[in-house]
Structure formats: structure tokens, C-alpha cells
Motif scaffolding. Structure first.
Motif, PDB file in Angstrom:
ATOM      1  N   ARG A  68      13.810 -11.209  -3.742  1.00  0.00           N
ATOM      2  CA  ARG A  68      12.720 -10.218  -3.893  1.00  0.00           C
ATOM      3  C   ARG A  68      11.486 -10.871  -4.492  1.00  0.00           C
ATOM      4  N   VAL A  69      11.704 -11.780  -5.475  1.00  0.00           N
ATOM      5  CA  VAL A  69      10.575 -12.493  -6.087  1.00  0.00           C
ATOM      6  C   VAL A  69       9.870 -13.327  -5.019  1.00  0.00           C
ATOM      7  N   ALA A  70      10.667 -14.024  -4.219  1.00  0.00           N
ATOM      8  CA  ALA A  70      10.084 -14.879  -3.168  1.00  0.00           C
ATOM      9  C   ALA A  70       9.272 -14.032  -2.196  1.00  0.00           C
ATOM     10  N   GLU A  71       9.788 -12.847  -1.850  1.00  0.00           N
ATOM     11  CA  GLU A  71       9.060 -11.973  -0.920  1.00  0.00           C
ATOM     12  C   GLU A  71       7.734 -11.523  -1.527  1.00  0.00           C
ATOM     13  N   ALA A  72       7.765 -11.197  -2.831  1.00  0.00           N
ATOM     14  CA  ALA A  72       6.529 -10.751  -3.497  1.00  0.00           C
ATOM     15  C   ALA A  72       5.499 -11.876  -3.514  1.00  0.00           C
ATOM     16  N   LEU A  73       5.962 -13.109  -3.729  1.00  0.00           N
ATOM     17  CA  LEU A  73       5.034 -14.244  -3.791  1.00  0.00           C
ATOM     18  C   LEU A  73       4.476 -14.603  -2.414  1.00  0.00           C
ATOM     19  N   ARG A  74       5.244 -14.298  -1.364  1.00  0.00           N
ATOM     20  CA  ARG A  74       4.793 -14.655  -0.013  1.00  0.00           C
ATOM     21  C   ARG A  74       3.568 -13.851   0.417  1.00  0.00           C
ATOM     22  N   GLU A  75       3.403 -12.633  -0.127  1.00  0.00           N
ATOM     23  CA  GLU A  75       2.281 -11.783   0.317  1.00  0.00           C
ATOM     24  C   GLU A  75       0.928 -12.422  -0.020  1.00  0.00           C
ATOM     25  N   PRO A  76       0.628 -12.713  -1.328  1.00  0.00           N
ATOM     26  CA  PRO A  76      -0.647 -13.385  -1.596  1.00  0.00           C
ATOM     27  C   PRO A  76      -0.734 -14.771  -0.974  1.00  0.00           C
ATOM     28  N   LEU A  77       0.419 -15.465  -0.886  1.00  0.00           N
ATOM     29  CA  LEU A  77       0.408 -16.801  -0.253  1.00  0.00           C
ATOM     30  C   LEU A  77      -0.048 -16.707   1.201  1.00  0.00           C
ATOM     31  N   ALA A  78       0.363 -15.629   1.875  1.00  0.00           N
ATOM     32  CA  ALA A  78      -0.009 -15.460   3.282  1.00  0.00           C
ATOM     33  C   ALA A  78      -1.522 -15.346   3.419  1.00  0.00           C
ATOM     34  N   SER A  79      -2.158 -14.597   2.507  1.00  0.00           N
ATOM     35  CA  SER A  79      -3.618 -14.464   2.566  1.00  0.00           C
ATOM     36  C   SER A  79      -4.288 -15.801   2.267  1.00  0.00           C
ATOM     37  N   ILE A  80      -3.783 -16.495   1.244  1.00  0.00           N
ATOM     38  CA  ILE A  80      -4.396 -17.774   0.852  1.00  0.00           C
ATOM     39  C   ILE A  80      -4.304 -18.777   2.003  1.00  0.00           C
ATOM     40  N   TYR A  81      -3.106 -18.884   2.568  1.00  0.00           N
ATOM     41  CA  TYR A  81      -2.895 -19.821   3.686  1.00  0.00           C
ATOM     42  C   TYR A  81      -3.783 -19.435   4.866  1.00  0.00           C
ATOM     43  N   GLY A  82      -3.739 -18.162   5.238  1.00  0.00           N
ATOM     44  CA  GLY A  82      -4.432 -17.711   6.442  1.00  0.00           C
ATOM     45  C   GLY A  82      -5.938 -17.818   6.341  1.00  0.00           C
ATOM     46  N   PHE A  83      -6.503 -17.303   5.252  1.00  0.00           N
ATOM     47  CA  PHE A  83      -7.958 -17.352   5.114  1.00  0.00           C
ATOM     48  C   PHE A  83      -8.447 -18.797   4.981  1.00  0.00           C
ATOM     49  N   THR A  84      -7.691 -19.622   4.272  1.00  0.00           N
ATOM     50  CA  THR A  84      -8.095 -21.029   4.125  1.00  0.00           C
ATOM     51  C   THR A  84      -8.087 -21.722   5.484  1.00  0.00           C
ATOM     52  N   GLU A  85      -7.062 -21.460   6.277  1.00  0.00           N
ATOM     53  CA  GLU A  85      -7.005 -22.079   7.608  1.00  0.00           C
ATOM     54  C   GLU A  85      -8.186 -21.630   8.465  1.00  0.00           C
ATOM     55  N   LEU A  86      -8.506 -20.343   8.398  1.00  0.00           N
ATOM     56  CA  LEU A  86      -9.639 -19.836   9.188  1.00  0.00           C
ATOM     57  C   LEU A  86     -10.948 -20.447   8.694  1.00  0.00           C
ATOM     58  N   LEU A  87     -11.116 -20.550   7.369  1.00  0.00           N
ATOM     59  CA  LEU A  87     -12.345 -21.149   6.825  1.00  0.00           C
ATOM     60  C   LEU A  87     -12.497 -22.605   7.265  1.00  0.00           C
ATOM     61  N   LEU A  88     -11.380 -23.299   7.347  1.00  0.00           N
ATOM     62  CA  LEU A  88     -11.416 -24.719   7.720  1.00  0.00           C
ATOM     63  C   LEU A  88     -11.696 -24.931   9.202  1.00  0.00           C
ATOM     64  N   THR A  89     -11.295 -23.983  10.025  1.00  0.00           N
ATOM     65  CA  THR A  89     -11.327 -24.246  11.469  1.00  0.00           C
ATOM     66  C   THR A  89     -12.354 -23.421  12.242  1.00  0.00           C
ATOM     67  N   GLN A  90     -12.884 -22.353  11.639  1.00  0.00           N
ATOM     68  CA  GLN A  90     -13.804 -21.481  12.366  1.00  0.00           C
ATOM     69  C   GLN A  90     -15.221 -21.593  11.784  1.00  0.00           C
ATOM     70  N   ASN A  91     -16.203 -21.340  12.628  1.00  0.00           N
ATOM     71  CA  ASN A  91     -17.590 -21.402  12.157  1.00  0.00           C
ATOM     72  C   ASN A  91     -18.098 -20.000  11.834  1.00  0.00           C
TER      73      ASN A  91
END
Lengths: 120, 142
Positions: free
Chosen positions: B78-101
Motif C-alpha cells: 500500500r505504501v508503494a502504491e501511494a508513492l507511485r502516484e506522485p512519482l508518476a507525475s514527476i516522471y511523466g511531466f519531466t519526460e514531457l518537459l525534456l522531449t516536447q517544445n
């Protein structure tokens, strides 16, 4: 542009997915499975990006099962996105007919690639 | 962990995996992935399969067989699931910032969301640590 329904109770995740998909698909959003089901019945999308754990009477697995057991809806491409990383959860998703399963954190670019290949 | 090669068979496994799987290393090596999967599904242990795109590897199987009681394992999940939610935003937005204009206002907005989610992640970790300290005071496990 083909339409995708993005279902997640986290507004950040919905925004990230919509942003990633905007050049390829039109998107509509729902923050729970019950509203999503109403939207699907009113106007079925080409595909759904569906979170598993959400508040409401139905979770993502249950909505996936409803879609895939309905002959009128089963052609909708369902991608489950979840924080449940256990193999048993992925197997459950597959057994309910999900077309793909992404575990959070996931690459939005990989999701776009999958959806453009499968739904375009 | 056990490594599945391009041939679809087990190519290597570490001692912890061998022990948890309850098989000899010699039995595991060369085993078809489907057979390994079938065997692992008979064990009541948390497991995970990760696809990899490294030259000679197809997938990695992880198996968890610690001395942690089942109830604690569920809590950890359950702890891992809770931590995955903000991690998903961090990973996703960072990837988009790095690759999109994106234009400058969008970049600033997305960067602020990443920062917000890092704070959320920090808060979640601190909450869990506080709970752990309440149930397991410092020095009690030594």
C-alpha cells in the motif's frame, strides 16, 4: 481525430496524459469509473486510458470487465494504468480483457506510442 | 531475480531467487519462461515481471520472500502504491518537459507541478516514517 477517454481520480495524471496525447487524439476526461461508464454509453470512444484504484461504486478492473463483456463496447481499446505493480494484478487485468497494462510511474511517450500503434 | 534471455529461457538467477523459488539453480537455468511463470504462480509470494529491451535480455522476474509477515507485506504494498502516484507525475511531466517544445508559460506551469509532486512525495515519506517511529521507536530493533 479519434477520441480517447482518460479516467483517473488524480487531476495531475489526467493532465499529463492529455498533454502527451494532444497531437494525436482528442481527449475527454472523467475522474471516476461511474461517470466514465455513462460517457462511454453516450458516445463510445476509440480507446480508454483507465486508472484502477478510484473512488466510487466501480474500480478500473470492474469498468474494464463491463466494457469487454458487452458486445457493443468490447472493440474499445482499454489501457489500464495503475499503481498496483504486482504480477497478480497484471494477470487480473489481462484476464478481464485489458489490451495493455502500464504500471505507475510510466513513460507518457511509451503510452502515446502504444496508442498511436493500436488506435490510429 | 531471474533473467530471461532472448531465447525465452532462464539464463541466470541470483541465490535469493533460487532459494525463494524452491528449486536448484540447475533446474532453473534453461527453463522456459512460461514454465517458470507457472511454477512461480503456485508460490504465495509477491512477484513482478519487468520487460527489458537490453540486447540479450527479454525480461527480469523478481520474487520477494523475506521474513516480513504477510500483513506487513500488504502494508508495504500500500505504501508503494501511494508513492507511485506522485512519482508518476514527476516522471511523466519531466519526460514531457525534456522531449516536447512547450511555450514558456506551459513549461513554468509543468515545472511547478513537478515541484509540487516532489513535495507531496516528501510528505508521504515523512508521514510513513512518523508512523514507523510511533510503532517502532529508535533503537527498539537493535
Amino acid at each position: 481525430m479519434k477520441k480517447l477517454l482518460i479516467v483517473d481520480d488524480q487531476v495531475n495524471i489526467r493532465r499529463m496524459i492529455c498533454l502527451a496525447l494532444r497531437d494525436h487524439f482528442s481527449t475527454v476526461e472523467a475522474d471516476n469509473a461511474d461517470s466514465a461508464y455513462t460517457m462511454i454509453l453516450a458516445e463510445p470512444p476509440t480507446g480508454i486510458v483507465l486508472d484502477v484504484m478510484m473512488p466510487g461504486s466501480m474500480n478500473g478492473f470492474q469498468l474494464c470487465q463491463r466494457i469487454k463483456s458487452d458486445p457493443a463496447l468490447r472493440a474499445i481499446h482499454v489501457v489500464l494504468i495503475t499503481a498496483c505493480g504486482q504480477v497478480a494484478d497484471q494477470e487480473l487485468g489481462r484476464s478481464l480483457g485489458a489490451d495493455a497494462y502500464f504500471v505507475k510511474p510510466f513513460s507518457p511517450l511509451a503510452l502515446v506510442q502504444h496508442l498511436t500503434r493500436s488506435c490510429c | 531475480m531471474a533473467l530471461i534471455g532472448n531465447t525465452g529461457t532462464v539464463e541466470a538467477a541470483n541465490p535469493a531467487f533460487v532459494s525463494s523459488a524452491g528449486m536448484a539453480l540447475e533446474q532453473l537455468l534453461g527453463m522456459e519462461e512460461a514454465d517458470l511463470d507457472a511454477h512461480l504462480s503456485t508460490l504465495d509470494l509477491p512477484r513482478r515481471r519487468v520487460e527489458v529491451s537490453v540486447d540479450a535480455l527479454r525480461a527480469v522476474h523478481y520474487l520477494c520472500n523475506s521474513a516480513v509477515p504477510k500483513q506487513d507485506m500488504r502494508h508495504l504494498a500500500r505504501v508503494a502504491e501511494a508513492l507511485r502516484e506522485p512519482l508518476a507525475s514527476i516522471y511523466g511531466f519531466t519526460e514531457l518537459l525534456l522531449t516536447q517544445n512547450y511555450d514558456e508559460p506551459t513549461r513554468r506551469d509543468l515545472t511547478a507541478m513537478v515541484l509540487e509532486q516532489v513535495e507531496e512525495l516528501g510528505n508521504l515519506i515523512n508521514e510513513r516514517l512518523d508512523l514507523t517511529r510511533q510503532t517502532d521507536p529508535p533503537g527498539s530493533s537493535a
